[in-house]
Design a protein around this motif. Structure first.
Motif, mmCIF file in Angstrom:
data_model
loop_
_atom_site.group_PDB
_atom_site.id
_atom_site.type_symbol
_atom_site.label_atom_id
_atom_site.label_comp_id
_atom_site.label_asym_id
_atom_site.label_seq_id
_atom_site.Cartn_x
_atom_site.Cartn_y
_atom_site.Cartn_z
ATOM 1 N N TRP A 108 -53.111 -34.780 -45.312
ATOM 2 C CA TRP A 108 -53.895 -35.875 -45.915
ATOM 3 C C TRP A 108 -52.951 -37.087 -45.982
ATOM 4 C CZ3 TRP A 108 -52.889 -38.392 -50.914
ATOM 5 C CH2 TRP A 108 -54.047 -39.184 -51.258
ATOM 6 N N ALA A 109 -51.986 -37.073 -46.627
ATOM 7 C CA ALA A 109 -51.040 -38.158 -46.385
ATOM 8 C C ALA A 109 -50.750 -38.837 -45.040
ATOM 9 C CB ALA A 109 -49.842 -37.966 -47.264
ATOM 10 N N GLN A 110 -50.523 -38.047 -44.403
ATOM 11 C CA GLN A 110 -50.339 -38.579 -42.825
ATOM 12 C C GLN A 110 -51.409 -39.185 -42.375
ATOM 13 O OE1 GLN A 110 -49.096 -35.040 -40.727
ATOM 14 N NE2 GLN A 110 -47.346 -34.811 -41.821
ATOM 15 N N GLN A 111 -52.591 -38.781 -42.731
ATOM 16 C CA GLN A 111 -54.134 -39.375 -42.101
ATOM 17 C C GLN A 111 -54.538 -40.415 -42.871
ATOM 18 O OE1 GLN A 111 -56.438 -35.759 -43.282
ATOM 19 N NE2 GLN A 111 -56.375 -34.793 -40.977
ATOM 20 N N VAL A 112 -54.068 -40.705 -44.119
ATOM 21 C CA VAL A 112 -54.653 -42.041 -44.741
ATOM 22 C C VAL A 112 -53.585 -42.973 -44.823
ATOM 23 C CG1 VAL A 112 -56.554 -40.663 -45.724
ATOM 24 C CG2 VAL A 112 -54.446 -40.931 -47.128
ATOM 25 N N GLY A 113 -52.421 -42.676 -44.621
ATOM 26 C CA GLY A 113 -51.090 -43.744 -44.697
ATOM 27 C C GLY A 113 -50.943 -44.242 -45.834
ATOM 28 N N ASN A 114 -50.995 -45.646 -46.125
ATOM 29 C CA ASN A 114 -50.883 -46.440 -47.180
ATOM 30 C C ASN A 114 -51.506 -46.003 -48.549
ATOM 31 O OD1 ASN A 114 -48.685 -47.996 -46.033
ATOM 32 N ND2 ASN A 114 -50.272 -49.594 -45.466
ATOM 33 N N ARG A 115 -52.949 -45.411 -48.348
ATOM 34 C CA ARG A 115 -53.507 -45.112 -49.349
ATOM 35 C C ARG A 115 -53.032 -43.876 -50.123
ATOM 36 N NH1 ARG A 115 -60.054 -43.584 -48.486
ATOM 37 N NH2 ARG A 115 -60.436 -43.360 -50.629
ATOM 38 N N ALA A 116 -52.366 -43.084 -49.332
ATOM 39 C CA ALA A 116 -51.516 -41.843 -50.014
ATOM 40 C C ALA A 116 -50.657 -42.588 -50.787
ATOM 41 C CB ALA A 116 -51.210 -40.835 -49.083
ATOM 42 N N ILE A 117 -49.671 -43.267 -50.198
ATOM 43 C CA ILE A 117 -48.579 -44.098 -50.710
ATOM 44 C C ILE A 117 -49.033 -44.741 -52.052
ATOM 45 C CG2 ILE A 117 -46.549 -45.544 -50.589
ATOM 46 C CD1 ILE A 117 -46.723 -44.947 -47.562
ATOM 47 N N GLU A 118 -50.060 -45.352 -52.022
ATOM 48 C CA GLU A 118 -50.471 -46.238 -53.297
ATOM 49 C C GLU A 118 -51.063 -45.084 -54.424
ATOM 50 O OE1 GLU A 118 -54.323 -48.979 -54.179
ATOM 51 O OE2 GLU A 118 -53.037 -49.329 -52.443
ATOM 52 N N LEU A 119 -51.541 -44.243 -53.897
ATOM 53 C CA LEU A 119 -52.124 -43.269 -54.898
ATOM 54 C C LEU A 119 -50.877 -42.384 -55.537
ATOM 55 C CD1 LEU A 119 -55.428 -42.128 -53.298
ATOM 56 C CD2 LEU A 119 -54.953 -43.792 -55.300
ATOM 57 N N ALA A 120 -50.182 -42.107 -54.770
ATOM 58 C CA ALA A 120 -48.865 -41.272 -55.216
ATOM 59 C C ALA A 120 -48.049 -42.158 -56.135
ATOM 60 C CB ALA A 120 -47.854 -40.779 -54.001
ATOM 61 N N GLU A 121 -47.789 -43.293 -56.010
ATOM 62 C CA GLU A 121 -47.154 -44.189 -56.793
ATOM 63 C C GLU A 121 -47.750 -44.421 -58.133
ATOM 64 O OE1 GLU A 121 -43.761 -45.390 -56.144
ATOM 65 O OE2 GLU A 121 -44.167 -43.741 -55.056
ATOM 66 N N GLN A 122 -49.211 -44.671 -58.221
ATOM 67 C CA GLN A 122 -50.145 -44.663 -59.078
ATOM 68 C C GLN A 122 -50.023 -43.348 -60.300
ATOM 69 O OE1 GLN A 122 -53.706 -46.529 -58.120
ATOM 70 N NE2 GLN A 122 -54.789 -45.288 -59.623
ATOM 71 N N MET A 123 -49.925 -42.074 -59.512
ATOM 72 C CA MET A 123 -49.827 -40.857 -60.292
ATOM 73 C C MET A 123 -48.417 -40.890 -60.882
ATOM 74 S SD MET A 123 -51.099 -38.072 -61.054
ATOM 75 C CE MET A 123 -52.551 -37.507 -60.133
ATOM 76 N N ARG A 124 -47.223 -41.274 -59.958
ATOM 77 C CA ARG A 124 -45.885 -41.198 -60.624
ATOM 78 C C ARG A 124 -45.695 -42.104 -61.697
ATOM 79 N NH1 ARG A 124 -41.975 -39.562 -57.356
ATOM 80 N NH2 ARG A 124 -43.325 -40.061 -55.468
ATOM 81 N N PHE A 125 -46.340 -43.262 -61.608
ATOM 82 C CA PHE A 125 -45.765 -44.397 -62.601
ATOM 83 C C PHE A 125 -46.937 -44.607 -63.748
ATOM 84 C CE2 PHE A 125 -43.091 -45.556 -59.003
ATOM 85 C CZ PHE A 125 -42.063 -45.222 -59.530
ATOM 86 N N ASP A 126 -48.002 -44.118 -63.562
ATOM 87 C CA ASP A 126 -49.302 -44.172 -64.225
ATOM 88 C C ASP A 126 -49.513 -45.659 -64.393
ATOM 89 O OD1 ASP A 126 -51.387 -43.694 -66.079
ATOM 90 O OD2 ASP A 126 -50.269 -43.635 -68.122
ATOM 91 N N GLU A 127 -49.524 -46.568 -63.374
ATOM 92 C CA GLU A 127 -49.824 -47.957 -63.263
ATOM 93 C C GLU A 127 -50.482 -48.191 -62.196
ATOM 94 O OE1 GLU A 127 -46.056 -49.978 -63.055
ATOM 95 O OE2 GLU A 127 -45.494 -49.658 -65.003
ATOM 96 N N TRP A 128 -51.575 -48.903 -62.197
ATOM 97 C CA TRP A 128 -52.219 -49.414 -61.142
ATOM 98 C C TRP A 128 -51.426 -50.062 -59.906
ATOM 99 C CZ3 TRP A 128 -57.048 -47.929 -59.985
ATOM 100 C CH2 TRP A 128 -57.873 -47.604 -61.058
ATOM 101 N N GLN A 129 -51.635 -49.489 -58.730
ATOM 102 C CA GLN A 129 -50.837 -50.054 -57.415
ATOM 103 C C GLN A 129 -51.604 -51.044 -56.693
ATOM 104 O OE1 GLN A 129 -47.441 -49.185 -57.325
ATOM 105 N NE2 GLN A 129 -47.814 -48.621 -59.264
ATOM 106 N N LEU A 130 -50.965 -52.072 -56.071
ATOM 107 C CA LEU A 130 -51.824 -52.828 -55.161
ATOM 108 C C LEU A 130 -50.997 -53.312 -53.983
ATOM 109 C CD1 LEU A 130 -52.803 -55.545 -58.013
ATOM 110 C CD2 LEU A 130 -54.231 -53.759 -57.011
ATOM 111 N N ASN A 131 -50.724 -52.012 -53.333
ATOM 112 C CA ASN A 131 -50.160 -52.144 -52.085
ATOM 113 C C ASN A 131 -51.173 -52.587 -51.077
ATOM 114 O OD1 ASN A 131 -48.193 -50.863 -53.108
ATOM 115 N ND2 ASN A 131 -48.615 -48.866 -52.229
ATOM 116 N N GLU A 132 -50.602 -53.678 -50.114
ATOM 117 C CA GLU A 132 -51.377 -54.302 -49.104
ATOM 118 C C GLU A 132 -51.578 -53.302 -48.009
ATOM 119 O OE1 GLU A 132 -52.624 -57.465 -49.281
ATOM 120 O OE2 GLU A 132 -51.664 -57.599 -51.278
ATOM 121 N N GLN A 133 -52.615 -53.405 -47.492
ATOM 122 C CA GLN A 133 -53.123 -52.215 -46.518
ATOM 123 C C GLN A 133 -52.775 -52.840 -45.265
ATOM 124 O OE1 GLN A 133 -54.397 -49.005 -47.070
ATOM 125 N NE2 GLN A 133 -54.272 -49.561 -49.175
#
Length: 143
Positions: free
Chosen positions: A118-143
């Protein structure tokens, strides 16, 4: 005498179809005769559909993942986003991630998210959500 209106008449004439279909002239159509090819949907309609879909996803998560309501709203949003993207059944296949969330090991949960097809398929979305899970903060990664 039965009350008539244009809405009632169109519902009767067009009929309701919950899934897209080709009408008699080959136009992609849905609902009560909405011509998606020529009319499409408005931003308001799209947002309304999105809100309805998120509500349904959230209701299923509450029902089927007991830990869900114990999470912060930011971490709940990660699971909602993933379930919206791949369906709840798809999310449930992330057994190691869910086990990590159940253990409050959010770093491991984030790593499990990233270690997936899934992470390979969705790219930046997965990175953003993983960081959100890790740090408990909303992430605003540019797509």
């Amino acid at each position: 005498m039965k009350t008539m209106s244009i809405i009632n008449q169109l519902k009767r004439h067009e009929g309701f179809r919950s899934k897209p279909y080709l009408d008699t002239v080959g136009k992609l159509t849905i609902g009560f005769g909405r011509n998606l090819d020529d009319v499409g949907i408005s931003m308001y309609e799209a947002e309304r559909l999105l809100k309805n879909d998120v509500t349904k996803v959230r209701e299923r998560l509450i029902k089927e993942l007991p830990i869900f309501l114990e999470l912060s709203p930011v971490r709940q949003a990660v699971l909602e986003n993933m379930a919206f993207n791949m369906g709840l059944d798809g999310l449930k296949r992330f057994k190691k991630m869910i086990a990590a969330v159940n253990a409050s090991d959010y770093k491991r949960a984030a790593n499990e998210m990233l270690d997936s097809k899934w992470a390979q398929q969705v790219g930046n979305r997965a990175i953003e959500l993983a960081e959100q899970m890790r740090f408990d903060e909303w992430q605003l990664n540019e797509q």
